[in-house]
Design a protein around this motif. Structure first.
Motif, short mmCIF file in Angstrom:
data_model
loop_
_atom_site.label_atom_id
_atom_site.label_comp_id
_atom_site.label_asym_id
_atom_site.label_seq_id
_atom_site.Cartn_x
_atom_site.Cartn_y
_atom_site.Cartn_z
N TYR A 1 -3.77 5.15 9.40
CA TYR A 1 -4.91 4.61 9.78
C TYR A 1 -6.04 5.72 11.34
O TYR A 1 -6.38 5.72 11.25
N ARG B 1 -6.93 0.01 1.37
CA ARG B 1 -5.82 1.14 0.78
C ARG B 1 -4.68 0.29 -0.23
O ARG B 1 -4.63 1.21 -1.65
N GLU C 1 2.38 7.45 3.04
CA GLU C 1 1.79 8.74 2.83
C GLU C 1 3.41 9.84 3.14
O GLU C 1 2.85 10.53 3.00
N ALA D 1 0.74 -1.21 -0.03
CA ALA D 1 0.07 0.18 0.30
C ALA D 1 0.96 1.35 -0.02
O ALA D 1 1.74 1.24 0.45
N ARG E 1 -7.25 0.09 -3.59
CA ARG E 1 -7.33 1.31 -4.24
C ARG E 1 -5.47 1.75 -5.05
O ARG E 1 -6.05 1.86 -6.39
#
Length: 640
Positions: free
Chosen positions: A240, A317, A213, A210, A320
């Motif tokens: 999260y 996540r 960020e 995933a 996506r």
């Protein structure tokens, strides 16, 4: 007790008591092996009474099937008397005689005879081809190890965002497809178990891919999985903590249903018990938690609901991220896009084996019989679907796995596709040599594969390497499921490299695979050096020199250029694959960029850095290299 009765039961259960090895010599399976395998299948055979009871169970199962497959425009596969009601997938219903029925609609239908209902899957004649998907006779693509990717931001290993960047760069170079190493769910609580071919579940994704960020500590050329995974997971926990909910997340969880929740619950339990000092996998947990329906598990799910939700969030996540990577590949011009990789089996301690144990062969592991490279055979330490359970469950476990593989992809590569017809299974604790072949419902699995491929407008590639049963490749070709033609394996009986214009059209031509040394490394003998260093048997330097001469001869004869060193060998290898008659040519990143080391060396665990090597630079830099530009230009020109 008569061995004849045992052999008859084994044959009815799909076990081969006799088989031929890689040198075509007849072999016979020991009675004790047959009894052990039959027992693991739920068919005890330790006495004449047990054999009779197990035979009766097979009789009852065959009398009235629960699920059958057939072909469009062909007579019904259901040979039962009586008036029936056929309900097509779109809701239309007809009264019919099953024996005189021909169905002209592909899909999943229902046939009701009195109180009995039969699932009926009708398949198209074939799966989509490269011309169907691209509008051209031939196309080319690259192959990539997802974990090996680098981007502009510091990362410990690759992620799905970097996969999207690589796909866009490959599309800009003219590629129509990008084959990707397996992205199956592993064990996020135990990142030391990182082989992509020993997944916890094939129905869910590796959440460590995933997109992060924030930046992570930059990794080196070899991945330190425990350290890098801890950093990635810490970043995902921060994401999260800031997550306030999302309608898309709620819809994803609802769509995933009980299977998704079961996987998230397994992950939460695995993290919990690892933190308490237990080993990884459900067998290492306290016995009260071995049954997913136990009161202890229900109480854990209630008390640790947020931990379970965290793992649902991670799956969402990752899903996506994979969806964005495929969409980006298509938008950048790829006609096919990502080709996912479907591993042949599952870790016995994983999520699937815990939550849906009845779907798998318990007490058996998958491997391979002895061959020219592994005299004692191979035991892979993984399990797979039970053929009996598949038929009793209407092939739902198989369909669930196929649909996951095709959810965000334009194709799928079936690892060890021979397993669609038979697998070498080994009783737990036995030597690989002491296994036997277990048959699978090959025609049913092929029909369902063609049906799902057609529904997803997806290409199918089957890895058809090794000891291939007679007629297997012909059956793949009839359904337009591509085989694999590997450059170094395409030889005549005298060992000479064959003309690539004579290779099978219904095939994906490749310079190498993840288990083989790239062409440049092969030319330099890197694989010989490794095998010699590890003492696991190696080709002689003299034999390799002879092979290099044969390779150079084929390159000259085919107009692929003169070979005088490793770099020109890579160029020639790519040129040969590009000139092949195969519908699709796939060149792994290791060859596109002139690397020398293989991602994996079969037969090793820690002795060789399997699944740890990273690419030397981000995708944009790699594709801008003059040698890579030369090779992609050659592929574009030859495959257009």
């Amino acid at each position: 007790m008569s061995d004849a009765a045992l052999i008859r039961l084994a044959a009815r259960a799909g076990l081969l008591a006799e088989w031929r090895d890689f040198e075509n010599r007849p072999q016979t399976v020991a009675p004790d092996t047959l009894r052990a395998v039959l027992g693991a299948m739920g068919l005890p055979a330790g006495s004449e009474g047990e054999i009779a009871d197990s035979s009766a169970r097979l009789d009852a199962r065959a009398a009235v099937p629960h699920f059958v497959t057939g072909d469009i425009h062909h007579p019904s596969p259901v040979a039962l008397d009586g008036l029936a009601t056929l309900t097509l997938e779109d809701g239309r219903a007809f009264e019919c005689d099953p024996r005189q029925l021909t169905i002209h609609d592909c899909g999943y239908h229902r046939l009701r005879l009195g109180a009995h209902e039969i699932g009926l899957a009708i398949a198209p004649a074939r799966a989509p081809s490269v011309p169907d998907l691209t509008g051209r006779d031939r196309a080319w693509g690259a192959a990539v190890q997802l974990y090996a990717l680098r981007g502009d931001a510091p990362r410990g290993f690759g992620d799905l965002g970097q996969l999207g960047a690589f796909a866009r760069a490959a599309a800009a170079a003219g590629a129509d497809a990008l084959a990707v190493s397996p992205a199956h769910a592993l064990f996020s609580a135990d990142p030391g178990r990182y082989s992509p071919y020993s997944p916890s579940s094939r129905d869910f994704l590796n959440i460590l891919y995933a997109d992060p960020e924030a930046d992570e500590p930059a990794g080196g050329d070899l991945i330190d999985w425990p350290e890098a995974a801890a950093a990635r997971l810490a970043g995902l926990r921060r994401a999260y903590a800031a997550f306030e909910g999302d309608a898309g997340f709620d819809a994803f969880v609802a769509e995933g249903g009980a299977a998704l929740r079961g996987h998230a619950l397994f992950e939460a339990l695995d993290h919990h018990f690892r933190a308490l000092g237990h080993g990884s996998g459900w067998q290492a947990w306290p016995s009260a938690y071995h049954d997913p329906a136990s009161p202890a598990v229900a109480e854990f799910a209630r008390a640790e609901a947020d931990a379970v939700r965290f793992h649902l969030f991670l799956q969402w996540r990752a899903d996506r991220g994979l969806a964005r990577a495929q969409a980006g590949a298509k938008q950048a011009g790829m006609a096919i896009g990502l080709i996912s990789d479907l591993a042949v089996g599952l870790d016995t301690g994983g999520s699937h084996a815990w939550s849906r144990r009845g779907e798998l062969i318990a007490g058996l592991t998958i491997g391979a019989p002895p061959d020219a490279f592994q005299a004692e055979g191979q035991g892979w330490g993984i399990t797979g679907f039970s053929p009996i359970a598949l038929e009793e469950l209407g092939f739902l476990p198989y369909l669930r796995t196929l649909r996951t593989a095709l959810r965000h992809a334009g194709g799928v590569r079936i690892d060890h596709a021979l397993g669609l017809g038979r697998l070498w299974v080994i009783p737990e604790g036995a030597r690989p040599l002491d296994g036997c072949y277990m048959r699978y419902p090959f025609e049913d699995m092929m029909r369902l594969l063609a049906l799902e491929a057609a529904r997803h407008r997806a290409l199918v590639i089957g890895e058809d390497l090794g000891v291939v049963p007679e007629g297997f490749r012909d059956r793949l070709a009839e359904r337009h499921l591509l085989g694999m033609s590997i450059l170094l394996f395409e030889r005549d009986n005298a060992g000479r490299f064959t003309d690539p214009r004579q290779w099978r059209r219904a095939s994906a031509a490749m310079t190498t695979t993840h288990d083989l040394t790239p062409v440049g490394g092969w030319w330099k003998g890197v694989d010989i050096e490794w095998r010699t260093r590890l003492g696991i048997g190696a080709e002689s330097a003299e034999a390799r020199a002879h092979d290099r001469d044969l390779f150079a001869e084929r390159a000259r004869q085919s107009g692929a250029g003169d070979v005088g060193g490793s770099e020109t060998a890579v160029d020639a290898g790519i040129a040969l694959v590009a000139r092949s008659a195969c519908e699709l040519a796939i060149v792994p990143a290791e060859d596109l960029f002139g690397l020398s080391e293989a991602p994996n060396m079969p037969g090793t665990i820690d002795e060789h850095p399997n699944w740890r090597r990273r690419y030397p630079a981000p995708a944009e830099t790699l594709f801008a290299d003059p040698a890579a530009e030369r090779r992609t230009t050659l592929l574009r020109e030859q495959r257009s």
